[in-house]
Design a protein around this motif. Structure first.
Motif: not given
Length: 368
Positions: A219-223, A230-232
């Motif tokens: 999931d490269m889109r989560s921020r 998104d670090g988690e």
């Protein structure tokens, strides 16, 4: 740097006449013909801007409609066997977009197979596919059954494990297609369990080789709230990929990123491809490469990672056939140059694929 050979480890091919057996409905960007002529158009700029040479590709099955439970249900997959045999034999039907002068480009084949049917079902399917493939069978190096949209428990079922153990005993690799973003991180966890069970009690030489597609589709889109990756999510993916990498005969394809990352800038999505587009592309994707590609390289190392274009699926997020292959190659080339020695780059571009799939060494292939 010395000249480098490329083996594109992930290429799909299909003729327009067989679209009814494919998942691309009318209106889908891939509802059309994607044969060798179209592929060579996509890679045409490589020789103009690089000292790299495309030596060929590994054909990967295209998820044709194929029920599991009977030979009659295998029609879609067996039709694909007939198709790739025509490509390898250099004997096209009219309008199929390939010819005898293209036959040398197919270096290996990964076919669909009914892994949930168990070893008996696998053996029956392989017998049917062999009879259709004839001499082309010598290029069949592995099988794929996409599990990314299957329910939990598919990979860890007794029959699926039985099939993988059969594949290991018979020296076939397994291409693993899982999807952390759309399917969930649980798929990576179940894949680890699958490999543990498939390898358990097997002699080292009979443990099935697993080649993971598309970096597990992270999931490269989560921020996060500050707009950073998104670090988690990154930590969870990294942890699970590390567990998969703990098995020495598991490999990873650097492929499929355009399907998972944010949309590319409009300027790099319009052909024809040129070097100024490359600079904007690299600038816009640098943070992505630093966060995800470097993690794959750190975890697997350059000798268990391989380049794959995922053509023509790469066209959907990569800008279309004029630019998409070159866009993905540009990201991979820049990343490899910055992070690998010359020798390690030779593995990334071809050596790893040759070893993982047991391909004929390039020096032994007549490409006249």
């Amino acid at each position: 740097m010395p000249a480098i050979d490329i083996v594109d480890s992930h290429v799909h091919l299909f003729p327009r006449t067989e679209l009814q057996s494919l998942p691309f409905k009318e209106g889908h960007p891939l509802h059309g013909q994607y044969s060798i002529e179209e592929y060579l158009e996509a890679v045409n700029d490589l020789k103009r801007v690089s000292n790299q040479t495309l030596r060929g590709f590994i054909f990967i099955e295209t998820d044709r409609k194929s029920p599991l439970d009977s030979e009659a249900g295998w029609d879609g997959a067996l039709c694909e066997v007939d198709w790739i045999k025509r490509v390898v034999d250099g004997s096209p039907r009219s309008g199929e977009g390939h010819g005898p002068h293209h036959a040398h480009l197919c270096l290996g084949i990964v076919l669909w197979a009914p892994l949930p049917s168990g070893a008996k079902g696998m053996a029956g399917y392989v017998d049917a596919a062999k009879s259709r493939a004839g001499n082309t069978w010598q290029l069949v190096k592995g099988f794929r059954y996409l599990v990314q949209e299957r329910p939990p428990g598919t990979m860890s079922s007794d029959r699926f494990i039985d099939s993988l153990r059969w594949m290991g005993r018979n020296d076939y690799a397994f291409d693993l297609g899982i999807d952390a973003r759309s399917g969930g991180i649980w798929q990576l966890n179940e894949a680890t369990e699958m490999i543990q069970r498939a390898h358990g009690g097997m002699a080292e030489k009979e443990k099935v080789v697993v080649v993971i597609n598309h970096m597990c589709k992270p999931d490269m889109r989560s921020r996060d709230p500050d707009g950073r990756p998104d670090g988690e999510n990154l930590r969870d993916w990294k942890h699970e990929v590390g567990r998969l990498a703990s098995f020495p005969n598991v490999y990873m394809k650097i492929s499929g990123g355009f399907s998972e990352m944010d949309a590319l800038p409009p300027k790099v999505n319009q052909g024809p491809w040129n070097s100024s587009m490359r600079q904007e592309l690299l600038q816009s994707t640098r943070r992505w490469a630093d966060n995800w590609l470097k993690e794959v390289l750190t975890i697997f190392g350059p000798r268990r990672t391989m380049f794959g274009s995922d053509w023509p699926v790469v066209n959907v997020g990569g800008g279309g056939n004029e630019v998409s292959w070159m866009n993905w190659w540009s990201i991979a080339e820049n990343f490899a140059k910055d992070n690998m020695s010359d020798e390690d780059q030779s593995y990334f571009w071809s050596g790893t694929a040759i070893r993982a799939y047991g391909l004929t060494p390039l020096s032994n292939i007549d490409q006249s």
